[in-house]
Scaffold this active site. Structure first.
Site, short mmCIF file in Angstrom:
data_model
loop_
_atom_site.label_atom_id
_atom_site.label_comp_id
_atom_site.label_asym_id
_atom_site.label_seq_id
_atom_site.Cartn_x
_atom_site.Cartn_y
_atom_site.Cartn_z
N PHE A 1 -23.45 38.11 -14.42
CA PHE A 1 -22.68 36.93 -14.02
C PHE A 1 -22.73 36.69 -12.50
CE2 PHE A 1 -18.00 36.05 -12.90
CZ PHE A 1 -18.19 34.69 -12.76
N ILE B 1 -30.82 51.74 -13.60
CA ILE B 1 -30.53 52.46 -12.33
C ILE B 1 -30.21 53.93 -12.57
CG2 ILE B 1 -29.89 50.41 -10.98
CD1 ILE B 1 -26.91 51.30 -11.37
N LEU C 1 -24.90 45.35 -7.43
CA LEU C 1 -23.94 44.76 -8.36
C LEU C 1 -24.04 45.34 -9.76
CD1 LEU C 1 -25.21 41.97 -6.61
CD2 LEU C 1 -23.04 41.21 -7.52
N THR D 1 -14.52 46.22 -6.76
CA THR D 1 -13.44 45.44 -7.35
C THR D 1 -12.09 45.81 -6.75
OG1 THR D 1 -12.21 45.25 -9.43
CG2 THR D 1 -13.53 47.19 -9.19
N ASP D 2 -11.12 44.91 -6.88
CA ASP D 2 -9.75 45.25 -6.44
C ASP D 2 -9.06 46.18 -7.44
OD1 ASP D 2 -9.43 43.42 -8.50
OD2 ASP D 2 -7.98 42.15 -7.45
N GLU D 3 -9.68 46.37 -8.62
CA GLU D 3 -9.02 47.18 -9.65
C GLU D 3 -8.93 48.66 -9.24
OE1 GLU D 3 -10.01 46.20 -13.68
OE2 GLU D 3 -10.62 44.18 -13.12
N TYR E 1 -13.01 52.00 -16.38
CA TYR E 1 -13.82 51.10 -15.54
C TYR E 1 -13.45 51.24 -14.07
CZ TYR E 1 -15.03 46.80 -13.02
OH TYR E 1 -15.48 45.91 -12.07
N LYS F 1 -15.56 52.77 -10.85
CA LYS F 1 -15.86 51.99 -9.63
C LYS F 1 -15.28 52.69 -8.40
CE LYS F 1 -17.64 48.44 -9.25
NZ LYS F 1 -19.07 48.03 -9.12
P1 NAD Z 1 -21.85 41.70 -15.57
O1 NAD Z 1 -21.38 42.68 -16.59
O2 NAD Z 1 -21.83 40.25 -15.88
O3 NAD Z 1 -23.36 42.05 -15.13
C1 NAD Z 1 -23.77 43.36 -14.90
C2 NAD Z 1 -25.29 43.36 -14.78
O4 NAD Z 1 -25.71 44.71 -14.50
C3 NAD Z 1 -26.01 42.92 -16.05
O5 NAD Z 1 -27.08 42.05 -15.74
C4 NAD Z 1 -26.54 44.21 -16.63
O6 NAD Z 1 -27.75 44.06 -17.38
C5 NAD Z 1 -26.78 45.04 -15.36
N1 NAD Z 1 -26.72 46.48 -15.63
C6 NAD Z 1 -25.74 47.17 -16.28
N2 NAD Z 1 -26.07 48.48 -16.35
C7 NAD Z 1 -27.26 48.61 -15.73
C8 NAD Z 1 -28.10 49.73 -15.47
N3 NAD Z 1 -27.78 50.96 -15.89
N4 NAD Z 1 -29.25 49.52 -14.80
C9 NAD Z 1 -29.59 48.28 -14.38
N5 NAD Z 1 -28.85 47.19 -14.61
C10 NAD Z 1 -27.68 47.35 -15.27
O7 NAD Z 1 -20.99 42.02 -14.27
P2 NAD Z 1 -20.47 41.03 -13.13
O8 NAD Z 1 -19.19 40.43 -13.56
O9 NAD Z 1 -21.59 40.15 -12.70
O10 NAD Z 1 -20.12 42.07 -11.98
C11 NAD Z 1 -21.10 42.45 -11.01
C12 NAD Z 1 -20.49 43.47 -10.07
O11 NAD Z 1 -19.36 42.93 -9.43
C13 NAD Z 1 -20.02 44.74 -10.78
O12 NAD Z 1 -20.32 45.84 -9.96
C14 NAD Z 1 -18.50 44.57 -10.88
O13 NAD Z 1 -17.84 45.81 -10.87
C15 NAD Z 1 -18.22 43.77 -9.62
N6 NAD Z 1 -17.06 42.87 -9.68
C16 NAD Z 1 -16.92 41.97 -10.70
C17 NAD Z 1 -15.81 41.11 -10.71
C18 NAD Z 1 -15.64 40.09 -11.80
O14 NAD Z 1 -14.58 39.44 -11.86
N7 NAD Z 1 -16.60 39.86 -12.67
C19 NAD Z 1 -14.87 41.18 -9.68
C20 NAD Z 1 -15.05 42.12 -8.65
C21 NAD Z 1 -16.14 42.94 -8.65
P1 TYD Z 2 -10.56 40.33 -18.04
O1 TYD Z 2 -11.26 39.02 -17.98
O2 TYD Z 2 -11.00 41.34 -19.04
O3 TYD Z 2 -10.57 40.93 -16.55
P2 TYD Z 2 -9.83 42.24 -15.95
O4 TYD Z 2 -9.28 43.04 -17.04
O5 TYD Z 2 -10.98 42.93 -15.27
O6 TYD Z 2 -8.80 41.72 -15.02
O7 TYD Z 2 -9.02 40.05 -18.30
C1 TYD Z 2 -8.24 39.26 -17.43
C2 TYD Z 2 -6.80 39.34 -17.90
O8 TYD Z 2 -6.70 38.70 -19.19
C3 TYD Z 2 -6.29 40.75 -18.11
O9 TYD Z 2 -4.91 40.81 -17.73
C4 TYD Z 2 -6.42 40.97 -19.61
C5 TYD Z 2 -6.19 39.59 -20.18
N1 TYD Z 2 -6.91 39.27 -21.44
C6 TYD Z 2 -6.22 38.74 -22.53
O10 TYD Z 2 -4.97 38.55 -22.49
N2 TYD Z 2 -6.93 38.43 -23.67
C7 TYD Z 2 -8.27 38.64 -23.77
O11 TYD Z 2 -8.85 38.37 -24.85
C8 TYD Z 2 -8.97 39.17 -22.64
C9 TYD Z 2 -10.45 39.42 -22.69
C10 TYD Z 2 -8.24 39.46 -21.48
#
Ligand code: NAD
Ligand code: TYD
Length: 353
Positions: free
Chosen positions: A15, A64, A85, A136-138, A161, A165
């Site tokens: 994403f 990776i 990422l 992430t902030d998590e 998770y 991280k």
């Molecule tokens: P995502 O799950 O959409 O994408 C992850 C990508 O990594 C995928 O394309 C997957 O194929 C690839 N991948 C997974 N395991 C792999 C491996 N072993 N080797 C090579 N490629 C691999 O994740 P995202 O939401 O795009 O998040 C990207 C990064 O940003 C992550 O590190 C996540 O922790 C961080 N992040 C995400 C959010 C969010 O809200 N989505 C917020 C803060 C930080």
């Molecule tokens: P999510 O998108 O999984 O992100 P994160 O857990 O990394 O913050 O979830 C966002 C918020 O939405 C989280 O508080 C969990 C809640 N949630 C639901 O209530 N229903 C759902 O089906 C999902 C996927 C998440």
């Protein structure tokens, strides 16, 4: 062509990685971007159609966790920097199956750090190799009703998770302190926007609301997330990668706290207006809470604002409408994500809740 920089982006088919590559590849034509991704369920190369034939872009299908394959890739491309990422990113999956999170998020990051250290040690000091770790902030755990996460907030991760991280963040920090690797880490709040896999809250609710399926809200629905439009995150990564100070961490957030239930109601209302029919909020169903569910996340983004001049540019009202429209217009993309494996996951996750 001789490129000024050769930058590896890991997880570029996911994403945020896809949105980042779509932003960076046209912007920096003097830089070669090497997308390393093993294409898990979350990786989708069709996201990258607009840049797949660009001269300054190449794709390498590599896990990776496979050190030898990574080493070969580093040897062939001689990268000058890396934005990391690739990760297992979904909290619910980390609860039912943590192994992949430990492997990819910890061992995978370690492999990349080791190879980066080797590159750095071979290079002259005037050609630094920068490692940008996207986190992430998590990692900070859960906030009460008040307060914000700053760069000084102690780590307190609650899910497999966020713990994986947090481990990777610590490894990155240690490579700076111990070996002098040029690292920067960004800790960002929840992103939303195009190309997000529909296991995450916003695309899952849009898809279910469109298909008339129940909208599963965990627990009392009063959990708070600080939502940021993905393009704003990509701009922040670009700034920190190029101008952030080595060894520093930067928090990134939208200053946009929303309760889950409020967000789901907003999606229903906007979709009722856009599609001109129905009362989708009737689909809202409260389901069992997520174990260890963090109550509230909220970011203090003062440091990145003051040091690098970054502020979010897309308001939540605008971003959520853009996002809903994108998923409605890209129905084929959405349905193509829904593989057999995802169907099984969905049944396991929600049928028993
Ligand atoms: P995502 O799950 O959409 O994408 C992850 C990508 O990594 C995928 O394309 C997957 O194929 C690839 N991948 C997974 N395991 C792999 C491996 N072993 N080797 C090579 N490629 C691999 O994740 P995202 O939401 O795009 O998040 C990207 C990064 O940003 C992550 O590190 C996540 O922790 C961080 N992040 C995400 C959010 C969010 O809200 N989505 C917020 C803060 C930080
Ligand atoms: P999510 O998108 O999984 O992100 P994160 O857990 O990394 O913050 O979830 C966002 C918020 O939405 C989280 O508080 C969990 C809640 N949630 C639901 O209530 N229903 C759902 O089906 C999902 C996927 C998440």
């Amino acid at each position: 062509m001789e490129y000024k920089q050769r930058i590896i982006i890991t997880g570029g088919a996911g994403f945020i990685g896809s949105n980042l590559l779509l932003y960076l590849v046209p912007k920096y034509s003097d830089t070669l971007f090497i997308n390393i991704d093993c294409l898990t369920y979350a990786g989708n190369l069709s996201n990258l159609k607009a840049i797949e034939s660009a001269d300054n872009y190449v794709f390498e299908r590599i896990n990776i966790c496979d050190y030898t394959a990574l080493e070969d890739c580093f040897n062939r491309h001689q990268p000058t920097g890396l934005i990391h990422l690739a990760a297992e990113s979904h909290v619910d999956r980390s609860i039912t199956g943590p192994t992949a999170f430990i492997e990819t998020n910890i061992i995978g990051t370690f492999n990349l750090l080791e190879l980066s250290r080797r590159i750095m040690e071979k290079r002259r000091a005037d050609v630094p190799f920068r490692f940008h770790h996207v986190s992430t902030d998590e990692v900070f755990g859960s906030l009460g009703e008040t307060g914000y996460f700053t760069e000084e907030t102690p780590y307190n991760p609650n899910s497999p998770y966020s713990a994986s991280k947090a481990s990777s963040d610590h490894l990155v920090r240690s490579y700076h302190k111990t070996y002098g690797l040029d690292v920067v880490t960004t800790n960002c709040s929840n992103n939303y926007g195009p190309y997000q896999f529909p296991e995450k809250l916003i695309p899952l609710m849009i898809r279910n609301a469109r298909n008339g399926i129940a909208l599963p809200v965990y627990g009392d629905g009063r959990h708070v997330r600080d939502w940021l439009y993905v393009e704003d995150h990509c701009r922040a990564i670009d700034l920190v990668f190029h101008d952030g100070r080595a060894g520093e961490t930067y928090n990134i957030g939208g200053h946009n706290e929303v309760e889950n239930i409020e967000l789901v109601r907003l999606i229903c209302k906007s979709m009722d207006e856009l599609l001109g029919e129905g009362t989708r909020s009737e689909l809202i169903t409260y389901v069992n809470d997520r174990p260890g569910h963090d109550r509230r996340y909220a970011i203090d983004a003062t440091k990145i604002k003051h040091e690098l001049g970054w502020t979010p540019s897309v308001t939540f009202e605008e971003g959520i409408l853009r996002t809903i429209k994108w998923y409605l217009e890209n129905e084929e993309w959405l349905e193509n994500c829904i593989s057999g494996q995802y169907q099984e996951y969905y049944e396991e996750m929600y049928d028993k809740r």
